[in-house]
Design a protein around this motif. Structure first.
Motif, PDB file in Angstrom:
ATOM      1  N   SER A  59     -18.375   6.847  -1.996  1.00  0.00           N
ATOM      2  CA  SER A  59     -17.378   7.694  -2.765  1.00  0.00           C
ATOM      3  C   SER A  59     -15.964   7.046  -3.126  1.00  0.00           C
ATOM      4  O   SER A  59     -15.418   7.614  -4.257  1.00  0.00           O
ATOM      5  N   ASP A  60     -15.516   6.076  -2.494  1.00  0.00           N
ATOM      6  CA  ASP A  60     -14.449   5.320  -3.157  1.00  0.00           C
ATOM      7  C   ASP A  60     -14.215   3.883  -2.554  1.00  0.00           C
ATOM      8  O   ASP A  60     -14.713   3.794  -1.633  1.00  0.00           O
ATOM      9  N   VAL A  61     -13.408   3.314  -3.078  1.00  0.00           N
ATOM     10  CA  VAL A  61     -13.206   1.937  -2.556  1.00  0.00           C
ATOM     11  C   VAL A  61     -12.650   1.760  -0.926  1.00  0.00           C
ATOM     12  O   VAL A  61     -13.031   1.103  -0.042  1.00  0.00           O
ATOM     13  N   LEU A  62     -11.603   2.737  -0.731  1.00  0.00           N
ATOM     14  CA  LEU A  62     -11.233   2.690   0.537  1.00  0.00           C
ATOM     15  C   LEU A  62     -12.501   2.966   1.476  1.00  0.00           C
ATOM     16  O   LEU A  62     -12.582   2.308   2.827  1.00  0.00           O
ATOM     17  N   THR A  63     -13.356   3.856   1.496  1.00  0.00           N
ATOM     18  CA  THR A  63     -14.521   4.081   2.177  1.00  0.00           C
ATOM     19  C   THR A  63     -15.218   2.946   2.212  1.00  0.00           C
ATOM     20  O   THR A  63     -15.853   2.647   3.353  1.00  0.00           O
ATOM     21  N   LEU A 116      -9.340  -9.820  -0.394  1.00  0.00           N
ATOM     22  CA  LEU A 116      -8.900 -10.317  -1.523  1.00  0.00           C
ATOM     23  C   LEU A 116      -8.910  -9.087  -2.437  1.00  0.00           C
ATOM     24  O   LEU A 116      -9.955  -8.296  -2.613  1.00  0.00           O
ATOM     25  N   CYS A 117      -7.814  -9.078  -3.204  1.00  0.00           N
ATOM     26  CA  CYS A 117      -7.587  -8.148  -4.115  1.00  0.00           C
ATOM     27  C   CYS A 117      -7.299  -8.899  -5.483  1.00  0.00           C
ATOM     28  O   CYS A 117      -6.526  -9.520  -5.813  1.00  0.00           O
ATOM     29  N   ASN A 118      -8.306  -8.646  -6.486  1.00  0.00           N
ATOM     30  CA  ASN A 118      -8.481  -9.419  -7.630  1.00  0.00           C
ATOM     31  C   ASN A 118      -9.160  -8.649  -8.594  1.00  0.00           C
ATOM     32  O   ASN A 118     -10.219  -8.245  -8.745  1.00  0.00           O
ATOM     33  N   SER A 169     -13.884  -8.134  -1.123  1.00  0.00           N
ATOM     34  CA  SER A 169     -13.391  -8.512  -2.519  1.00  0.00           C
ATOM     35  C   SER A 169     -13.086  -7.269  -3.232  1.00  0.00           C
ATOM     36  O   SER A 169     -14.072  -6.625  -3.554  1.00  0.00           O
ATOM     37  N   ASP A 170     -12.056  -6.854  -3.378  1.00  0.00           N
ATOM     38  CA  ASP A 170     -11.746  -5.483  -4.235  1.00  0.00           C
ATOM     39  C   ASP A 170     -11.356  -5.880  -5.462  1.00  0.00           C
ATOM     40  O   ASP A 170     -10.409  -6.551  -5.664  1.00  0.00           O
ATOM     41  N   GLU A 171     -12.308  -5.612  -6.459  1.00  0.00           N
ATOM     42  CA  GLU A 171     -12.287  -5.822  -7.716  1.00  0.00           C
ATOM     43  C   GLU A 171     -12.041  -4.417  -8.693  1.00  0.00           C
ATOM     44  O   GLU A 171     -12.540  -4.461  -9.712  1.00  0.00           O
ATOM     45  N   HIS A 189     -15.232   1.961 -11.544  1.00  0.00           N
ATOM     46  CA  HIS A 189     -14.854   2.224 -12.646  1.00  0.00           C
ATOM     47  C   HIS A 189     -13.528   2.986 -12.798  1.00  0.00           C
ATOM     48  O   HIS A 189     -12.793   3.341 -13.722  1.00  0.00           O
ATOM     49  N   SER A 190     -13.145   3.543 -11.796  1.00  0.00           N
ATOM     50  CA  SER A 190     -12.298   4.710 -11.532  1.00  0.00           C
ATOM     51  C   SER A 190     -10.854   4.480 -11.925  1.00  0.00           C
ATOM     52  O   SER A 190     -10.214   5.431 -12.385  1.00  0.00           O
ATOM     53  N   LYS A 191     -10.339   3.167 -11.861  1.00  0.00           N
ATOM     54  CA  LYS A 191      -8.922   2.980 -12.352  1.00  0.00           C
ATOM     55  C   LYS A 191      -8.824   2.555 -13.883  1.00  0.00           C
ATOM     56  O   LYS A 191      -8.220   3.256 -14.412  1.00  0.00           O
ATOM     57  N   SER A 192      -9.846   2.018 -14.261  1.00  0.00           N
ATOM     58  CA  SER A 192      -9.889   1.515 -15.666  1.00  0.00           C
ATOM     59  C   SER A 192     -10.225   2.627 -16.514  1.00  0.00           C
ATOM     60  O   SER A 192      -9.846   2.728 -17.789  1.00  0.00           O
TER      61      SER A 192
HETATM   62  C1  LIG Z   1      -6.475  -2.239  -5.316  1.00  0.00           C
HETATM   63  C2  LIG Z   1      -6.854  -0.972  -4.839  1.00  0.00           C
HETATM   64  N1  LIG Z   1      -7.788  -0.805  -4.063  1.00  0.00           N
HETATM   65  C3  LIG Z   1      -8.318   0.350  -3.858  1.00  0.00           C
HETATM   66  C4  LIG Z   1      -7.621   1.670  -4.426  1.00  0.00           C
HETATM   67  C5  LIG Z   1      -8.050   3.002  -3.941  1.00  0.00           C
HETATM   68  O1  LIG Z   1      -9.331   3.232  -4.830  1.00  0.00           O
HETATM   69  P1  LIG Z   1     -10.074   4.468  -4.179  1.00  0.00           P
HETATM   70  O2  LIG Z   1      -9.395   5.563  -4.728  1.00  0.00           O
HETATM   71  O3  LIG Z   1     -11.429   4.263  -5.112  1.00  0.00           O
HETATM   72  O4  LIG Z   1     -10.243   4.415  -2.859  1.00  0.00           O
HETATM   73  C6  LIG Z   1      -6.381   1.473  -5.446  1.00  0.00           C
HETATM   74  C7  LIG Z   1      -5.980   2.845  -5.861  1.00  0.00           C
HETATM   75  O5  LIG Z   1      -4.951   2.342  -6.776  1.00  0.00           O
HETATM   76  C8  LIG Z   1      -6.395   0.040  -5.862  1.00  0.00           C
HETATM   77  O6  LIG Z   1      -5.132  -0.031  -6.609  1.00  0.00           O
END
Ligand SMILES: Cc1ncc(COP(=O)(O)O)c(C=O)c1O
Length: 415
Positions: free
Chosen positions: A90-94, A184-186, A216-218, A250-253
């Motif tokens: 569902s999302d990156v944090l999940t 890692l956030c890149n 690795s969070d991209e 794709h959700s941020k960009s």
């Molecule tokens: C680096 C990073 N990771 C994760 C998230 C959160 O993403 P999501 O809403 O998909 O959990 C954000 C949101 O701004 C982010 O900047």
């Protein structure tokens, strides 16, 4: 309509999260952009309705999403991802929570370079995990104001403290020995670094030495600016592929975080096998609207992305001049990716709560850098994903607040 013509009143009226959380302020905090979405994404949501796709997420759409993600990664970054190794979430944090639960031992620590995206500091604690903050190294020479805006030739203002990461991983395992999970956030939210292949290789050597793992969070990768190149961490060598779980979206960009779809990309057989047993629920947590939007974004909205990215780059390059005019003691280096500006205001001595300071006095909502870890104290994170005329107003207001000049709330007629 050009992005320049979008007004404050129209954004308030739309009522997004960014613009309503702090009423009367210009929203410049959470990572949403003010530009709407690409036409192909709107069109696909009409399809959702026409086809009555209101049921559970379908295997066909999940597969389409995986194919579109793999194609985008291959075309954009030259990494050939196996579509069968791409799972929706569902999302990156999940995705991060799944990595913690299924790919690390209970008790393993998280090693987190800071300043960091705020939930990375809070969410793992809810899972009983200890976080070891590793402050990044600050290169004062690279942190000038207008100097070298976007030239790519300036020494980066921030770099990884490899020695400290090495030390932290040596005791991050569940038993207090080597191991743990490096976050890692890149591109790196909030500092805007896009790590070079050399930096990532050094990181992989250290992680491998300790038998640690990497999340690795991209998520910000598609918004990597010209003269910089995003290198997917898991693509750099076999060791990295074997110790990494990549989570992206794709959700941020493409500006669709509310549609709830992200992608986990696996890069080794063992992790795929674990996912096939443990990921059966998390892998179904994305819904049809997000899956459709992922395909429309990655496959059909690349021109929109290029245009939006060019606009953001223009904002990024306008900021040094604006700061020089309104906040001359601010220290800022333009980001290499993301639409987030990371600005050092410590010279102004504005107290301990920069969010309240600017909400109350500038009527602008920003993120207080202290929320990104101790290394962020005195900084603010400013969202530049807004029309340039609004960015100009934002900086003008921040400057007025610092100068003690009263600023009126935004609302009716303020555009
Ligand atoms: C680096 C990073 N990771 C994760 C998230 C959160 O993403 P999501 O809403 O998909 O959990 C954000 C949101 O701004 C982010 O900047």
């Amino acid at each position: 309509m050009s992005y320049d013509d979008i007004t404050i009143d129209s954004l308030i009226e739309k009522g997004s999260f960014k613009w309503t959380a702090y009423p009367g302020t210009i929203g410049a905090w959470t990572a949403e952009m003010d530009f709407g979405v690409a036409p192909a994404i709107r069109a696909t949501l009409e399809q959702l309705d026409a086809r009555d796709l209101y049921g559970y997420s379908t295997p066909a759409l999940m597969s389409d999403m995986a194919q579109a993600t793999a194609q985008f990664y291959s075309d954009t970054y030259g990494w050939d991802v196996n579509p069968e190794w791409v799972s929706p979430v569902s999302d990156v944090l999940t995705g991060m929570q799944a990595v913690l639960s299924f790919y690390t031992e209970p008790g393993a620590k998280l090693v987190l370079p800071t300043p960091a995206y705020m939930p990375f500091l809070s969410m793992p604690k809810l899972h009983g995990r200890e976080i070891v903050e590793v402050p990044m190294l600050r290169n004062e020479a690279g942190a000038g104001s207008a100097a070298g805006a976007g030239s790519g030739s300036v020494e980066p203002a921030w770099s990884m403290d490899f020695e400290a990461i090495d030390r932290a991983l040596s005791t991050a395992g569940a038993d207090g020995g080597p191991g743990g999970l490096l976050v890692l956030c890149n591109p790196h939210n909030p500092i805007g670094r896009v790590y070079t292949r050399g930096e990532l290789e050094e990181l992989s050597r250290i992680v491998e030495k300790h038998g640690a793992r990497v999340f690795s969070d991209e998520i910000h990768a598609p918004l990597t600016f010209t003269r910089h190149a995003h290198v997917p961490y898991a693509s750099i060598n076999e060791a990295a592929a074997n110790h990494t779980v990549t989570v992206t979206s794709h959700s941020k960009s493409f500006n669709t975080p509310g549609l709830k779809c992200a992608q986990i990309i696996f890069s080794n057989d063992a992790d795929v096998a674990t996912w096939s047993t443990h990921g059966m629920f998390t892998g179904k947590s994305a819904a049809n609207p997000g899956l459709l939007a992922a395909v429309a974004a990655y496959r059909d909205s690349r021109d929109w992305l290029a245009d939006t990215s060019a606009y953001l780059e223009r904002n990024r390059d306008a900021l040094p001049g604006l700061l020089e005019r309104h906040l001359p003691q601010a220290v800022y280096q333009p980001p290499e990716g993301t639409y987030l500006a990371w600005i050092d205001l410590s010279a102004y001595d504005l107290g301990d709560d920069l969010t309240s300071f600017f909400v109350d006095r500038a009527r602008v909502s920003i993120i207080d850098g202290a929320l990104c870890g101790e290394a962020g104290r005195g900084f603010i994170r400013l969202n530049m994903g807004t029309p340039l005329p609004i960015l100009e107003k934002i900086v003008e207001r921040l400057g007025a607040a610092v100068a003690g000049t009263p600023v009126a709330p935004v609302g009716e007629g303020s555009a």
